[in-house]
Design a protein around this motif. Structure first.
Motif, PDB file in Angstrom:
ATOM      1  N   VAL A 129       9.638  -9.679  -1.460  1.00  0.00           N
ATOM      2  CA  VAL A 129       9.605  -9.342  -0.048  1.00  0.00           C
ATOM      3  C   VAL A 129       8.355  -8.374   0.165  1.00  0.00           C
ATOM      4  CG1 VAL A 129      10.659  -7.943   1.958  1.00  0.00           C
ATOM      5  CG2 VAL A 129      12.109  -9.629   0.748  1.00  0.00           C
ATOM      6  N   SER A 130       8.133  -7.645  -0.743  1.00  0.00           N
ATOM      7  CA  SER A 130       7.344  -6.556  -0.694  1.00  0.00           C
ATOM      8  C   SER A 130       5.671  -7.265  -0.807  1.00  0.00           C
ATOM      9  CB  SER A 130       7.268  -5.717  -1.749  1.00  0.00           C
ATOM     10  OG  SER A 130       8.319  -4.769  -1.686  1.00  0.00           O
ATOM     11  N   LEU A 139       5.332 -10.562   0.267  1.00  0.00           N
ATOM     12  CA  LEU A 139       5.229 -11.204   1.198  1.00  0.00           C
ATOM     13  C   LEU A 139       4.812 -10.645   2.474  1.00  0.00           C
ATOM     14  CD1 LEU A 139       8.301 -13.511   0.596  1.00  0.00           C
ATOM     15  CD2 LEU A 139       6.126 -14.223   0.368  1.00  0.00           C
ATOM     16  N   ASP A 140       5.169  -9.230   2.662  1.00  0.00           N
ATOM     17  CA  ASP A 140       5.073  -8.378   3.708  1.00  0.00           C
ATOM     18  C   ASP A 140       3.498  -8.192   3.589  1.00  0.00           C
ATOM     19  OD1 ASP A 140       7.491  -8.563   4.572  1.00  0.00           O
ATOM     20  OD2 ASP A 140       8.137  -6.763   3.718  1.00  0.00           O
ATOM     21  N   GLN A 141       3.085  -7.932   2.450  1.00  0.00           N
ATOM     22  CA  GLN A 141       1.661  -7.404   2.391  1.00  0.00           C
ATOM     23  C   GLN A 141       0.604  -8.481   2.516  1.00  0.00           C
ATOM     24  OE1 GLN A 141       0.500  -6.253  -1.775  1.00  0.00           O
ATOM     25  NE2 GLN A 141      -1.524  -5.529  -1.165  1.00  0.00           N
ATOM     26  N   ALA A 142       1.200  -9.890   2.094  1.00  0.00           N
ATOM     27  CA  ALA A 142       0.264 -10.911   2.503  1.00  0.00           C
ATOM     28  C   ALA A 142       0.144 -11.355   4.029  1.00  0.00           C
ATOM     29  CB  ALA A 142       0.677 -12.213   1.795  1.00  0.00           C
ATOM     30  N   SER A 143       1.211 -10.956   4.522  1.00  0.00           N
ATOM     31  CA  SER A 143       1.301 -11.414   6.071  1.00  0.00           C
ATOM     32  C   SER A 143       0.815 -10.553   6.866  1.00  0.00           C
ATOM     33  CB  SER A 143       2.586 -11.819   6.525  1.00  0.00           C
ATOM     34  OG  SER A 143       3.561 -10.606   6.202  1.00  0.00           O
ATOM     35  N   ASN A 144       0.585  -9.199   6.253  1.00  0.00           N
ATOM     36  CA  ASN A 144       0.007  -8.181   7.224  1.00  0.00           C
ATOM     37  C   ASN A 144      -1.154  -7.547   6.790  1.00  0.00           C
ATOM     38  OD1 ASN A 144       2.571  -8.264   8.816  1.00  0.00           O
ATOM     39  ND2 ASN A 144       3.601  -6.908   7.125  1.00  0.00           N
ATOM     40  N   ALA A 145      -1.762  -7.895   5.711  1.00  0.00           N
ATOM     41  CA  ALA A 145      -2.745  -7.316   5.093  1.00  0.00           C
ATOM     42  C   ALA A 145      -4.135  -7.681   6.147  1.00  0.00           C
ATOM     43  CB  ALA A 145      -3.217  -7.756   3.745  1.00  0.00           C
ATOM     44  N   SER A 146      -4.912  -6.587   6.237  1.00  0.00           N
ATOM     45  CA  SER A 146      -6.219  -6.942   7.159  1.00  0.00           C
ATOM     46  C   SER A 146      -7.284  -7.848   6.277  1.00  0.00           C
ATOM     47  CB  SER A 146      -6.623  -5.572   7.382  1.00  0.00           C
ATOM     48  OG  SER A 146      -5.983  -4.647   8.423  1.00  0.00           O
TER      49      SER A 146
END
Length: 230
Positions: free
Chosen positions: A41-42, A44-51
């Motif tokens: 999840v960590s 995946l969250d980084q992939a979907s929210n990274a600038s």
């Protein structure tokens, strides 16, 4: 009651109209929920929210994800989660299949580059007939050790086709919107529309010749994000 429940689930699946999706309204002893571990999840969250980052020409750097690791560690399942997250953010994602023996979207013995615009549900056999490869190379073997040079050339071919597509889409979208490279600096929120990320599902053979082929693959696709399973 069982018949009514089955009819309701069928009607719901038909109304949603998503191929391969079947809602389950109850749990049984042989049915387990698929839940992503917290470390997944960590990531995946980084992939979907990274600038997105800009290169020296103020163009967005296209994210390229390589998922690596041995067999039986969950690479394919994680790749489905990641593909769905990227689709949610960018609208589509290219999925490069490089595992000849346990492919996700291509028939065994083939390397394929597939554009996904709909989320992936279920194991590989449920994807049959749902998506068609954008480009594929059939090697006729389930392991690259039988013809490593041809395997490497096929990956190079797929990578080249992907870069050509990304370049053409970026030019077309910028021309349609009237954007220039300089305006990207002031329009960071609009850059997602110029990006078509790449997700590479790799083979589990990472020893000897297999490691050499994996290194060659990474040199070719130039990952911005490398995810290793242990």
């Amino acid at each position: 009651m069982v018949v009514e429940r089955a009819q309701l689930e069928y009607a719901l699946a038909h109304s949603i109209g998503l191929p391969g999706f079947t809602p389950v309204g109850h749990l049984t002893a042989d049915l387990q929920l698929l839940q992503a571990p917290q470390d997944w999840v960590s990531v995946l969250d980084q992939a979907s929210n990274a600038s997105l980052q800009l290169d020296d020409s103020f163009e967005p750097i296209t994210p390229v994800y390589v998922v690596a690791g041995g067999q039986g560690l969950g690479k394919s399942t994680f790749s489905r989660f990641l593909a769905n997250r990227l689709i949610n953010r960018y609208g589509c994602v290219f999925y490069m299949e490089t595992d000849l023996g346990q492919s996700e979207l291509a028939p065994p013995g083939a390397l394929a580059l597939t554009m996904l615009i709909d989320p992936l549900f279920g194991p590989p056999f449920t994807h049959v007939g749902q998506v068609e490869p954008y480009h594929a190379v059939y090697l006729g073997t389930t392991t690259p050790k039988n013809d490593p040079d041809r395997y490497a050339l096929a990956i190079k071919r797929l990578s080249s086709i992907y870069r050509e597509y990304v370049s053409s889409v970026r030019i077309a979208r910028k021309q349609a919107s009237g954007m220039t490279s300089e305006t990207n600096v002031n329009n960071m929120d609009d850059m997602d529309e110029q990006v078509v990320p790449l997700l590479v599902n790799t083979q589990g053979w990472l020893k000897g010749l297999g490691l050499d082929l994996h290194y060659s693959l990474c040199q070719e696709v130039r990952p911005t994000n490398y995810i290793q399973f242990y």
